[in-house]
Design a protein around this motif. Sequence first.
Motif, short mmCIF file in Angstrom:
data_model
loop_
_atom_site.label_atom_id
_atom_site.label_comp_id
_atom_site.label_asym_id
_atom_site.label_seq_id
_atom_site.Cartn_x
_atom_site.Cartn_y
_atom_site.Cartn_z
N TYR A 74 0.94 -0.84 -0.21
CA TYR A 74 -0.11 -0.07 0.08
C TYR A 74 0.87 1.03 0.12
CZ TYR A 74 1.03 -1.46 4.85
OH TYR A 74 2.12 -1.13 5.93
N ASN A 103 3.08 -9.46 2.76
CA ASN A 103 1.64 -8.79 3.64
C ASN A 103 0.53 -9.73 3.44
OD1 ASN A 103 -1.29 -7.43 3.44
ND2 ASN A 103 0.92 -5.82 4.73
N LEU A 106 -2.78 -8.82 1.31
CA LEU A 106 -3.54 -7.62 0.90
C LEU A 106 -2.40 -8.97 -0.55
CD1 LEU A 106 -2.32 -4.18 0.83
CD2 LEU A 106 -4.14 -5.64 -0.08
N GLY A 134 -0.60 -8.86 9.40
CA GLY A 134 -1.47 -7.86 8.39
C GLY A 134 -1.43 -7.03 9.37
N TRP A 137 -4.39 -1.03 8.87
CA TRP A 137 -5.63 -1.71 8.29
C TRP A 137 -6.84 -0.62 7.35
CZ3 TRP A 137 -6.18 -6.95 7.83
CH2 TRP A 137 -5.68 -7.52 8.54
N ILE A 140 -4.28 -1.50 3.87
CA ILE A 140 -4.49 -2.40 3.73
C ILE A 140 -5.94 -2.57 3.00
CG2 ILE A 140 -5.57 -4.74 3.65
CD1 ILE A 140 -2.96 -4.77 6.20
#
Length: 315
Positions: A74, A103, A106, A134, A137, A140
């Motif tokens: 991200y 991650n 993702l 993760g 958030w 994400i």
Amino acid sequence: MERIPPLDAPNRPDIARTPGPRGSLIIAMADYGHELRFGIFVPPDAARGRALLRLVRQADDSGLEVLAVQDHPYQPAFLDTWTLLSYLAGVTRTLTLMPAVANLPLRPPAVLARSAASLDLLSGGRVELGLGAGAFWDAIEAMGGARRTPGQALSALREAIGVLRALWGEADRSRLPGDFYPLRGAKPGPLPAHPIGIWLGVYGPRALRLTGELADGWLGSAAYAPPVTLPARMAAIDDAARSSGRIPALIRRAYVIDPTMSPPQLTDLALTQGISQFLLPVDPEGERPTQHFAAETAPAVRAAVAAARAGHPPL
């Protein structure tokens, strides 16, 4: 953790002893005798890509063994980690390549299994897989990933390990139930060049238990797990391993160090906490500290640990 009365504590040099309640001792296994490995932990900074390539080539030429690359899909300022690792596999000779840590929200594990196996084949067996449940958030979710509670994230991580191992196996088709990553007849393959280790970058009690139960290694950082916290964390992994019928010593321990840590401090972590892989965090212009780590720190720690294992006291 195991709590035993002081008089019952075995007289072994490879056991770390920490005072516990009412005069008891908290016992944690220490040096597991693993070969020591040293490497660097880097951000995949897109703006400094050429500097990063120089740094990685230097690490490869200097005899360091591991390249660990952060994975934040991200983050628009970062190169994609898997694309970068794939490129670096072609310009390095010996470095083990690993995302630290991939991650999971993702990077679906079925696709991740094929990516890791493919790169392992192309690199001649130089891939290990760091995996995380993760974090961040909001970011994400902004990328289309699902926001998960801590419990959901841990359950998804458990399922992901099963998916990875199933698709690296030799069954005709893989079927696994799951709330997050079910397999409904997926065909395994390609088979990796070597058994890819799954290293969990986790810190909480339940996640450490999962590490001891299922993982091949633990990948921690001094930024999140300072050395003073390691005895309890390592004991949690060991207890979970024993409860699952596993041998704790088979679970390797890697640590992203504080750059100010000295060789004696790293030697202590190897001999008292079972850490066998040390990663120096550096930015893409970190050629000087990388060279010092390879030429000075790593040999000093290897020599001190070897002497201690041979029964020779430090000078």
